[in-house]
Design a protein around this motif. Structure first.
Motif, PDB file in Angstrom:
ATOM      1  N   LEU A  84      -0.120  21.841  -8.230  1.00  0.00           N
ATOM      2  CA  LEU A  84      -1.249  22.126  -9.116  1.00  0.00           C
ATOM      3  C   LEU A  84      -2.188  20.935  -9.274  1.00  0.00           C
ATOM      4  O   LEU A  84      -3.396  21.113  -9.425  1.00  0.00           O
ATOM      5  N   LEU A  85      -1.641  19.724  -9.255  1.00  0.00           N
ATOM      6  CA  LEU A  85      -2.504  18.558  -9.421  1.00  0.00           C
ATOM      7  C   LEU A  85      -3.595  18.465  -8.348  1.00  0.00           C
ATOM      8  O   LEU A  85      -4.738  18.130  -8.660  1.00  0.00           O
ATOM      9  N   PRO A  86      -3.284  18.729  -7.059  1.00  0.00           N
ATOM     10  CA  PRO A  86      -4.369  18.696  -6.069  1.00  0.00           C
ATOM     11  C   PRO A  86      -5.472  19.705  -6.356  1.00  0.00           C
ATOM     12  O   PRO A  86      -6.617  19.485  -5.969  1.00  0.00           O
ATOM     13  N   LEU A  87      -5.145  20.812  -7.023  1.00  0.00           N
ATOM     14  CA  LEU A  87      -6.171  21.798  -7.367  1.00  0.00           C
ATOM     15  C   LEU A  87      -6.993  21.333  -8.578  1.00  0.00           C
ATOM     16  O   LEU A  87      -8.210  21.552  -8.636  1.00  0.00           O
ATOM     17  N   LEU A  88      -6.327  20.702  -9.535  1.00  0.00           N
ATOM     18  CA  LEU A  88      -7.022  20.227 -10.728  1.00  0.00           C
ATOM     19  C   LEU A  88      -7.786  18.930 -10.477  1.00  0.00           C
ATOM     20  O   LEU A  88      -8.850  18.712 -11.073  1.00  0.00           O
ATOM     21  N   ALA A  89      -7.239  18.076  -9.636  1.00  0.00           N
ATOM     22  CA  ALA A  89      -7.890  16.796  -9.339  1.00  0.00           C
ATOM     23  C   ALA A  89      -7.889  16.585  -7.835  1.00  0.00           C
ATOM     24  O   ALA A  89      -7.130  15.766  -7.307  1.00  0.00           O
ATOM     25  N   PRO A  90      -8.720  17.345  -7.102  1.00  0.00           N
ATOM     26  CA  PRO A  90      -8.696  17.250  -5.643  1.00  0.00           C
ATOM     27  C   PRO A  90      -9.149  15.891  -5.151  1.00  0.00           C
ATOM     28  O   PRO A  90     -10.042  15.270  -5.733  1.00  0.00           O
ATOM     29  N   ASN A  91      -8.513  15.444  -4.108  1.00  0.00           N
ATOM     30  CA  ASN A  91      -8.875  14.179  -3.481  1.00  0.00           C
ATOM     31  C   ASN A  91     -10.063  14.418  -2.569  1.00  0.00           C
ATOM     32  O   ASN A  91      -9.975  15.167  -1.606  1.00  0.00           O
ATOM     33  N   ARG A  92     -11.171  13.758  -2.886  1.00  0.00           N
ATOM     34  CA  ARG A  92     -12.393  13.959  -2.112  1.00  0.00           C
ATOM     35  C   ARG A  92     -12.463  13.081  -0.882  1.00  0.00           C
ATOM     36  O   ARG A  92     -13.519  12.942  -0.265  1.00  0.00           O
ATOM     37  N   GLY A  93     -11.338  12.504  -0.526  1.00  0.00           N
ATOM     38  CA  GLY A  93     -11.345  11.670   0.675  1.00  0.00           C
ATOM     39  C   GLY A  93     -11.681  10.221   0.408  1.00  0.00           C
ATOM     40  O   GLY A  93     -12.012   9.473   1.311  1.00  0.00           O
ATOM     41  N   GLY A  94     -11.658   9.845  -0.866  1.00  0.00           N
ATOM     42  CA  GLY A  94     -11.961   8.463  -1.180  1.00  0.00           C
ATOM     43  C   GLY A  94     -10.899   7.524  -0.641  1.00  0.00           C
ATOM     44  O   GLY A  94      -9.716   7.821  -0.650  1.00  0.00           O
ATOM     45  N   ASP A  95     -11.331   6.380  -0.158  1.00  0.00           N
ATOM     46  CA  ASP A  95     -10.426   5.381   0.406  1.00  0.00           C
ATOM     47  C   ASP A  95     -10.493   4.131  -0.461  1.00  0.00           C
ATOM     48  O   ASP A  95     -11.528   3.467  -0.543  1.00  0.00           O
ATOM     49  N   ARG A 146      -0.280  13.202  -2.479  1.00  0.00           N
ATOM     50  CA  ARG A 146      -1.347  12.386  -1.898  1.00  0.00           C
ATOM     51  C   ARG A 146      -2.712  13.056  -1.994  1.00  0.00           C
ATOM     52  O   ARG A 146      -3.746  12.410  -1.898  1.00  0.00           O
ATOM     53  N   GLU A 147      -2.702  14.371  -2.145  1.00  0.00           N
ATOM     54  CA  GLU A 147      -3.971  15.090  -2.190  1.00  0.00           C
ATOM     55  C   GLU A 147      -4.625  15.036  -3.567  1.00  0.00           C
ATOM     56  O   GLU A 147      -5.758  15.482  -3.727  1.00  0.00           O
ATOM     57  N   ALA A 148      -3.918  14.527  -4.584  1.00  0.00           N
ATOM     58  CA  ALA A 148      -4.474  14.471  -5.933  1.00  0.00           C
ATOM     59  C   ALA A 148      -5.189  13.146  -6.139  1.00  0.00           C
ATOM     60  O   ALA A 148      -4.750  12.106  -5.662  1.00  0.00           O
ATOM     61  N   ALA A 149      -6.307  13.201  -6.861  1.00  0.00           N
ATOM     62  CA  ALA A 149      -7.082  11.995  -7.148  1.00  0.00           C
ATOM     63  C   ALA A 149      -7.227  11.871  -8.659  1.00  0.00           C
ATOM     64  O   ALA A 149      -8.083  12.518  -9.265  1.00  0.00           O
ATOM     65  N   LEU A 150      -6.375  11.068  -9.278  1.00  0.00           N
ATOM     66  CA  LEU A 150      -6.409  10.872 -10.720  1.00  0.00           C
ATOM     67  C   LEU A 150      -7.328   9.707 -11.050  1.00  0.00           C
ATOM     68  O   LEU A 150      -7.434   8.744 -10.281  1.00  0.00           O
ATOM     69  N   SER A 151      -7.999   9.807 -12.194  1.00  0.00           N
ATOM     70  CA  SER A 151      -8.859   8.718 -12.630  1.00  0.00           C
ATOM     71  C   SER A 151      -8.009   7.532 -13.083  1.00  0.00           C
ATOM     72  O   SER A 151      -6.808   7.663 -13.326  1.00  0.00           O
ATOM     73  N   GLN A 152      -8.672   6.375 -13.199  1.00  0.00           N
ATOM     74  CA  GLN A 152      -7.956   5.181 -13.629  1.00  0.00           C
ATOM     75  C   GLN A 152      -7.370   5.368 -15.026  1.00  0.00           C
ATOM     76  O   GLN A 152      -6.246   4.939 -15.311  1.00  0.00           O
ATOM     77  N   ARG A 153      -8.123   6.011 -15.919  1.00  0.00           N
ATOM     78  CA  ARG A 153      -7.628   6.241 -17.278  1.00  0.00           C
ATOM     79  C   ARG A 153      -6.427   7.175 -17.273  1.00  0.00           C
ATOM     80  O   ARG A 153      -5.442   6.936 -17.986  1.00  0.00           O
ATOM     81  N   GLN A 154      -6.477   8.238 -16.489  1.00  0.00           N
ATOM     82  CA  GLN A 154      -5.363   9.176 -16.431  1.00  0.00           C
ATOM     83  C   GLN A 154      -4.105   8.499 -15.905  1.00  0.00           C
ATOM     84  O   GLN A 154      -3.006   8.685 -16.445  1.00  0.00           O
ATOM     85  N   ARG A 155      -4.264   7.704 -14.876  1.00  0.00           N
ATOM     86  CA  ARG A 155      -3.100   6.986 -14.340  1.00  0.00           C
ATOM     87  C   ARG A 155      -2.540   6.011 -15.376  1.00  0.00           C
ATOM     88  O   ARG A 155      -1.325   5.857 -15.511  1.00  0.00           O
ATOM     89  N   SER A 156      -3.424   5.331 -16.091  1.00  0.00           N
ATOM     90  CA  SER A 156      -2.965   4.364 -17.093  1.00  0.00           C
ATOM     91  C   SER A 156      -2.189   5.059 -18.204  1.00  0.00           C
ATOM     92  O   SER A 156      -1.150   4.563 -18.649  1.00  0.00           O
ATOM     93  N   VAL A 157      -2.698   6.209 -18.658  1.00  0.00           N
ATOM     94  CA  VAL A 157      -2.004   6.944 -19.718  1.00  0.00           C
ATOM     95  C   VAL A 157      -0.632   7.408 -19.250  1.00  0.00           C
ATOM     96  O   VAL A 157       0.382   7.238 -19.947  1.00  0.00           O
ATOM     97  N   LEU A 158      -0.570   7.992 -18.050  1.00  0.00           N
ATOM     98  CA  LEU A 158       0.698   8.523 -17.546  1.00  0.00           C
ATOM     99  C   LEU A 158       1.706   7.405 -17.283  1.00  0.00           C
ATOM    100  O   LEU A 158       2.895   7.537 -17.606  1.00  0.00           O
ATOM    101  N   LYS A 159       1.246   6.303 -16.713  1.00  0.00           N
ATOM    102  CA  LYS A 159       2.165   5.197 -16.446  1.00  0.00           C
ATOM    103  C   LYS A 159       2.629   4.556 -17.749  1.00  0.00           C
ATOM    104  O   LYS A 159       3.809   4.196 -17.895  1.00  0.00           O
ATOM    105  N   GLY A 160       1.693   4.382 -18.689  1.00  0.00           N
ATOM    106  CA  GLY A 160       2.081   3.812 -19.978  1.00  0.00           C
ATOM    107  C   GLY A 160       3.090   4.690 -20.694  1.00  0.00           C
ATOM    108  O   GLY A 160       4.060   4.190 -21.273  1.00  0.00           O
ATOM    109  N   GLU A 161       2.880   6.005 -20.654  1.00  0.00           N
ATOM    110  CA  GLU A 161       3.837   6.920 -21.284  1.00  0.00           C
ATOM    111  C   GLU A 161       5.210   6.821 -20.645  1.00  0.00           C
ATOM    112  O   GLU A 161       6.236   6.755 -21.330  1.00  0.00           O
ATOM    113  N   SER A 162       5.239   6.800 -19.309  1.00  0.00           N
ATOM    114  CA  SER A 162       6.528   6.759 -18.612  1.00  0.00           C
ATOM    115  C   SER A 162       7.269   5.447 -18.863  1.00  0.00           C
ATOM    116  O   SER A 162       8.497   5.401 -18.768  1.00  0.00           O
ATOM    117  N   LEU A 163       6.527   4.379 -19.201  1.00  0.00           N
ATOM    118  CA  LEU A 163       7.179   3.104 -19.490  1.00  0.00           C
ATOM    119  C   LEU A 163       7.834   3.108 -20.874  1.00  0.00           C
ATOM    120  O   LEU A 163       8.876   2.485 -21.080  1.00  0.00           O
TER     121      LEU A 163
END
Length: 690
Positions: free
Chosen positions: A410-421, A135-152
């Motif tokens: 490691l993901l929270p360190l590389l892409a920390p969640n800045r508290g965005g809601d 929950r502490e990691a904040a991935l960009s929309q593109r990163q999420r799309s790539v990872l989800k597309g790959e996993s599919l």
């Protein structure tokens, strides 16, 4: 009875994980559920369970991948499709080769074919884990799309590669050409099969609804039945069941843009059922994984002929190979990718290297890897035991745990969640949709539906105000300026009315005196209100106040003189106080109608905020209701009935606004889905009063 106890234990563990995640926010839910599964496996009363890989794929992986494909942002997926397919196919094959040759080189006891099978099993990333990253990691929309597309998409390449490597280990022969041909047939055939079934499912859903045969129960059952039908049907024809499920999930639709309480209620129930089912299946997958880990690792760990330190070292080595291969591949794809605007390749900046690292650790291994490893036969074709079977499963289990932990910490360190809601980010978009809907409703006001439309506009105004309070963007000063302007509109209306009365004397002197007296009194009241709204002690304003007060005193003295003379002469005044009071109330209602019309006109312009106009409309309508006589019940009932029709029409307007914003690229598909879901909730309540 043992099966029932197993199911109850898994459900209980899923429930516990939902609470435990709240108290351990920095640990992702999959890791918590794996730990619970391990704990269950060591309980003395817990039944011994063996994982059936085929049943596992059908019951868990198929519906989860189907839901993931159905809910994914299609436009974002298309934008990253090349990179996703590169990771799903190219990287999976490269990982298979690298892991296979590395493992065979450092541990020759493991044959090359068996090592390649392990490499193929380590190719797929876990779609569930990708969706449940810390929950502490904040991935960009593109990163999420790539990872989800790959996993599919990468499950098919991993499964096919594993099957052919395993066949080579089982028979001692490996036909590269045959393997490549069957891979293409499985890949393309599964996709075509899924698209065909998806097209047929769309036709069935639309036909059932158009015939009026759809019920909430039938709709939900058809949705739940579809992924199982897809997977089993594709596997029956020796095609990729995983790709069939994914292709259909991307293509199938359930007419979620329908309008009406029944459609909305069905959509809400469908979303709720899939939400509960998704969390339950996700939890069950990782709990089963945790339950299998002790059994998978116990045999190798307790083997006196194999060094435990060597096992751990090989796990770290294989994990390093997987991660390095993935990082190099992702970085190379980012470097080769061309900018969409300039068409040129971009240099690798620090931010792009960080993005490569995020997508590297954002692809952990999971349940498909372990389920594939459990399909390794116990014996070869000659009847001899399959060599190093337990060790291969041990290594795969260790890599799964290590990649999941790296992703979590490691993901929270590389892409920390800045508290965005995300919900807060959706509020301005929702306000814009509501504001546009109010403006559209304003343009549809007619003399017949005026009261009903204004009732619906009032409800939208309240929704906008509540949303603005959430994000702290209320503008009380802007509303106050509009209130003062409305008072000036009232003043102008009454002054024009008074001038008209004086310019055209009525045949009845009493009526003319009544109009003049009522207009002057109302002008005094408005001017007094305007004087109290100003706080700036400027000299010009002070002079205006003095003049206004003098005019008011002059009128009051004139009225007092007229009445005194009438009393001295013992004559009856032309008009009584009761008549003046009644006429003043009538004139106030007329002035309020005038201001309401001005506010309606202003909502179609950009001078004032739409929500401020709506809020003031509400205030003036309340004032109108308090001044007018009690309306008859028939008129009220008719207005309420009209308001219900307008309310349903407003939902169609909202859905249209959302679709327009989506097509214009102002919002993403997940945002559009969330906005539509809110409208469905409102539609369910469409039969209640405003």
């Amino acid at each position: 009875m043992a099966v029932l106890e197993l199911v109850l234990c898994i459900v209980a563990a899923v429930l516990v994980s939902s609470f435990a995640g709240r108290f351990i926010p920095r640990v992702s839910t999959p890791l918590v559920q794996i730990a619970l599964g391990v704990a269950l496996a060591f309980l003395p009363f817990f039944p011994d369970v063996a994982l059936d890989p085929e049943l596992f794929m059908v019951l868990f992986i198929a519906p989860l991948l189907y839901l993931e494909a159905h809910e994914i942002d299609k436009s974002a997926l298309l934008g990253t499709l090349r990179l996703s397919l590169s990771l799903a196919i190219g990287l999976a094959i490269a990982t298979m080769v690298a892991v296979g040759f590395t493992l065979n080189a450092v541990w020759p006891s493991i044959s090359l074919a068996a090592a390649l099978a392990l490499g193929a099993a380590l190719g797929p990333t876990d779609a569930v884990a990708v969706s449940s990253l810390g929950r502490e990691a904040a991935l960009s929309q593109r990163q999420r799309s790539v990872l989800k597309g790959e996993s599919l998409f990468n499950d098919a390449s991993g499964i096919v590669g594993f099957q052919f490597a395993l066949a080579a280990a089982f028979t001692g022969e490996f036909a590269v050409g045959q393997a490549a041909g069957e891979f293409v047939v499985s890949f393309i055939g599964g996709t075509i099969f899924g698209l065909a079934i998806g097209l047929a499912a769309n036709w069935v859903f639309e036909t059932v609804r158009s015939l009026g045969l759809e019920t909430t129960t039938s709709r939900i059952l058809m949705e739940l039945f579809l992924p199982f039908l897809l997977y089993l049907g594709a596997e029956h024809f020796h095609l990729s069941g995983i790709l069939a499920v994914v292709a259909a999930g991307l293509f199938v639709r359930f007419d979620r843009t329908g309008v009406g309480p029944n459609v909305a209620r069905t959509n809400i129930v469908s979303t709720s059922v899939w939400g509960v089912l998704s969390f339950s299946l996700n939890g069950a997958v990782f709990i089963l994984l945790g339950m299998q880990l002790p059994r998978a690792m116990r045999a190798s760990w307790s083997d006196p002929y194999i060094s435990n330190n060597m096992l751990i070292s090989i796990i770290v080595l294989i994990c390093a190979v997987v991660i390095v291969m993935r990082f190099v591949w992702v970085a190379a794809m980012l470097r080769l990718a061309r900018d969409t605007n300039t068409g040129k390749r971009r240099k690798m900046t620090a931010e792009r290297w960080r993005s490569a690292a995020v997508m590297t650790f954002g692809g952990p291994k999971g349940t498909i890897t372990l389920s594939l490893m459990f399909t390794i036969p116990y014996a070869l074709s000659a009847g001899t035991p399959f060599p190093m079977r337990d060790e291969l499963i041990f290594i795969a289990s260790g890599v799964i745990l290590l990649t999941l932990m790296l992703a979590n910490f490691l993901l929270p360190l590389l892409a920390p969640n800045r508290g965005g809601d995300e919900s807060a980010a959706l509020v301005p978009i929702t306000i814009e949709v509501l504001r546009t809907t109010v403006e559209e409703l304003t343009g549809r006001i007619t003399p017949d539906n005026r009261r009903a439309v204004l009732m619906v506009i009032d409800s939208y105004t309240k929704r906008i105000s509540r949303l603005k309070q959430r994000i702290g963007e209320l503008d009380p000063q802007g509303l106050e300026r509009l209130q003062i302007e409305a008072l000036h509109w009232e003043k102008e209306f009454v002054r024009d009315h008074l001038a008209e009365v004086k310019a055209h004397p009525a045949s009845d002197p009493a009526q003319q005196e009544l109009d003049v007296e009522a207009s002057e009194r109302m002008l005094d009241h408005i001017m007094n209100s305007l004087r109290h709204t100003h706080t700036n002690p400027a000299s010009g304003h002070a002079v205006s106040q003095i003049r206004g007060r003098m005019r008011m005193w002059e009128r009051q003295m004139s009225n007092f003189t007229k009445r005194t003379i009438s009393k001295i002469r013992h004559t009856t005044p032309l008009v009584s106080e009761d008549q003046i009071f009644a006429r003043t109330r009538e004139l106030q209602v007329e002035a309020i109608h005038h201001v309401i019309e001005r506010l309606v006109d202003e909502m179609g312009r950009s001078t004032y905020n739409t929500e401020h106009c709506s809020a003031l409309l509400l205030d003036y309508r309340r004032a109108e209701a308090s001044l007018q006589a009690r309306p008859n019940m028939g008129g009220s009932a008719q207005a309420i009935s009209q308001a219900e029709d307008v309310k349903r029409e407003s939902y169609a307007i909202e859905l249209g606004v959302i679709q327009d914003m989506l097509e214009a690229g102002d919002i993403t598909r997940p945002q559009a889905r969330a906005l539509r879901r809110n409208i469905y909730v409102m539609q369910v309540d469409a039969d209640s009063g405003i």
